[in-house]
Design a protein around this motif. Structure first.
Motif, PDB file in Angstrom:
ATOM      1  N   UNK A 135       0.833  -1.193   0.000  1.00  0.00           N
ATOM      2  CA  UNK A 135       0.000   0.000   0.000  1.00  0.00           C
ATOM      3  C   UNK A 135       0.871   1.248   0.000  1.00  0.00           C
ATOM      4  N   UNK A 136       0.253   2.380  -0.265  1.00  0.00           N
ATOM      5  CA  UNK A 136       0.889   3.690  -0.138  1.00  0.00           C
ATOM      6  C   UNK A 136       0.290   4.397   1.069  1.00  0.00           C
ATOM      7  N   UNK A 137       1.153   5.023   1.850  1.00  0.00           N
ATOM      8  CA  UNK A 137       0.714   5.679   3.081  1.00  0.00           C
ATOM      9  C   UNK A 137       1.423   7.019   3.216  1.00  0.00           C
ATOM     10  N   UNK A 138       0.680   8.039   3.638  1.00  0.00           N
ATOM     11  CA  UNK A 138       1.302   9.340   3.869  1.00  0.00           C
ATOM     12  C   UNK A 138       2.019   9.338   5.224  1.00  0.00           C
ATOM     13  N   UNK A 139       3.303   9.661   5.183  1.00  0.00           N
ATOM     14  CA  UNK A 139       4.127   9.700   6.401  1.00  0.00           C
ATOM     15  C   UNK A 139       5.062  10.907   6.296  1.00  0.00           C
ATOM     16  N   UNK A 140       4.963  11.872   7.196  1.00  0.00           N
ATOM     17  CA  UNK A 140       5.901  12.996   7.172  1.00  0.00           C
ATOM     18  C   UNK A 140       7.350  12.500   7.254  1.00  0.00           C
ATOM     19  N   UNK A 141       8.266  13.288   6.720  1.00  0.00           N
ATOM     20  CA  UNK A 141       9.672  12.869   6.655  1.00  0.00           C
ATOM     21  C   UNK A 141      10.268  12.571   8.021  1.00  0.00           C
ATOM     22  N   UNK A 142       9.791  13.259   9.056  1.00  0.00           N
ATOM     23  CA  UNK A 142      10.348  13.041  10.387  1.00  0.00           C
ATOM     24  C   UNK A 142       9.601  11.957  11.163  1.00  0.00           C
ATOM     25  N   UNK A 143       8.630  11.304  10.530  1.00  0.00           N
ATOM     26  CA  UNK A 143       7.892  10.229  11.188  1.00  0.00           C
ATOM     27  C   UNK A 143       6.787  10.694  12.117  1.00  0.00           C
ATOM     28  N   UNK A 144       6.550  11.987  12.173  1.00  0.00           N
ATOM     29  CA  UNK A 144       5.520  12.512  13.066  1.00  0.00           C
ATOM     30  C   UNK A 144       4.126  12.261  12.487  1.00  0.00           C
ATOM     31  N   UNK A 145       3.115  12.685  13.236  1.00  0.00           N
ATOM     32  CA  UNK A 145       1.746  12.589  12.743  1.00  0.00           C
ATOM     33  C   UNK A 145       1.493  13.696  11.710  1.00  0.00           C
ATOM     34  N   UNK A 146       0.559  13.481  10.777  1.00  0.00           N
ATOM     35  CA  UNK A 146       0.225  14.524   9.798  1.00  0.00           C
ATOM     36  C   UNK A 146      -0.251  15.789  10.508  1.00  0.00           C
ATOM     37  N   UNK A 147       0.058  16.939   9.902  1.00  0.00           N
ATOM     38  CA  UNK A 147      -0.305  18.216  10.516  1.00  0.00           C
ATOM     39  C   UNK A 147      -0.687  19.224   9.439  1.00  0.00           C
ATOM     40  N   UNK A 148      -1.451  20.212   9.858  1.00  0.00           N
ATOM     41  CA  UNK A 148      -1.787  21.340   9.000  1.00  0.00           C
ATOM     42  C   UNK A 148      -1.631  22.606   9.833  1.00  0.00           C
ATOM     43  N   UNK A 149      -0.812  23.533   9.345  1.00  0.00           N
ATOM     44  CA  UNK A 149      -0.504  24.771  10.064  1.00  0.00           C
ATOM     45  C   UNK A 149       0.007  24.483  11.473  1.00  0.00           C
ATOM     46  N   UNK A 150       0.849  23.463  11.566  1.00  0.00           N
ATOM     47  CA  UNK A 150       1.489  23.130  12.833  1.00  0.00           C
ATOM     48  C   UNK A 150       0.652  22.334  13.800  1.00  0.00           C
TER      49      UNK A 150
END
Length: 296
Positions: A135-150
């Motif tokens: 599968x394809x999964x969205x993962x920020x480069x630093x491994x954190x949870x997804x965020x919008x405007x911090x």
């Protein structure tokens, strides 16, 4: 063709160990989780539990058997779902927790293309696998949870797109457990609501304001009709603590003895006796004294 809206794919429970997470779920829901597998890229492993309606529950933890170095990839990327974040790992010392959720992107929309069009809105897409599943999964480069405007903190969803037409959750044993509700609490709820609307995921979860730490709260309906809740807001925790303190104070107070009330007829009888004594004449008193002298 209009792309279908996002669907709830699965909920994520993080734990220090897979055994600890599985025991937590069994104690809460009364059902054993099924074996999942390892995620070689992320050096994690999981166990799964079917939920009614096509979603499932994932228990995930760091895989202690996975190598932390790889000669072919000298710079390993951080693990997903903040599992390399010391502060997050410290949080898990209190026990397994519901920390995140994942929304499914259905075709004909292609997740990789969507992310490429809006990289500021959607985290990078990582190709992952577990056994025969990919599968394809969205993962920020630093491994954190997804965020919008911090802001995100596990309340905003990761996005997933499976390479198979049959959802992996369909192969799990039926449990009869249904997700009744899912609510996210966050100090910046308005920011998260904006991103949820943009993603097309507002119908999947409620988002409310909290003055405390961000948290997910899920209610499950068991086959017998009973309701089980996972997750607590800081307001709920404080209210419970305050109720406990009040109960302790109430138990510590000495019981007050209530004075026994006098019946009206008792009051009347007492008054009659006093009146009779007061009405006795002096002559009667003299006669009584004379009688005593004659006897002598």
């Amino acid at each position: 063709m209009t792309a279908p809206p996002l669907q709830l794919d699965h909920l994520v429970i993080a734990a220090r160990t897979l055994e600890e997470g599985a025991s937590f779920v069994a104690a809460k829901l009364g059902v054993q989780t099924s074996e999942g597998g390892a995620h070689p890229l992320m050096r994690t492993h999981n166990r799964l539990l079917n939920l009614w309606g096509g979603a499932y529950l994932e228990v995930i933890a760091i895989d202690p058997t996975a190598a932390n170095t790889d000669s072919s990839r000298p710079l390993l990327r951080p693990r997903l779902f903040a599992l390399d974040d010391p502060a997050f790992l410290k949080r898990l010392e209190t026990g397994p927790q519901l920390v995140h959720w994942v929304a499914r992107v259905e075709r004909p929309k292609v997740l990789t293309r969507w992310q490429a069009q809006y990289p500021e809105r959607i985290a990078s897409v990582v190709a992952m696998s577990r056994g025969a599943n990919s599968w394809n999964l969205t993962v920020p480069h630093d491994g954190s949870f997804p965020a919008w405007q911090g802001s995100g903190d596990g309340v905003l969803p990761s996005l997933i797109q499976w390479d198979t037409t049959r959802h992996p959750g369909a192969s799990l044993p039926e449990t009869g457990i249904a997700l009744k509700s899912l609510t996210g609490f966050h100090p910046r709820a308005h920011v998260l609501l904006e991103q949820m609307a943009w993603l097309g995921a507002s119908h999947l979860m409620n988002v409310e304001v909290t003055e405390g730490a961000p948290v997910l709260v899920a209610q499950f309906e068991l086959p017998d009709g009973s309701i089980v809740t996972m997750g607590e807001t800081s307001e709920t925790i404080e209210a419970a603590a305050q109720a406990a303190r009040q109960a302790e104070l109430a138990a510590a107070k000495p019981a007050r003895k209530r004075a026994k009330s006098r019946k009206p007829e008792d009051v009347i009888e007492t008054a009659d006796i006093a009146e009779t004594a007061a009405d006795s004449s002096p002559d009667e008193a003299v006669q009584q004294d004379d009688g005593q002298q004659d006897e002598r």
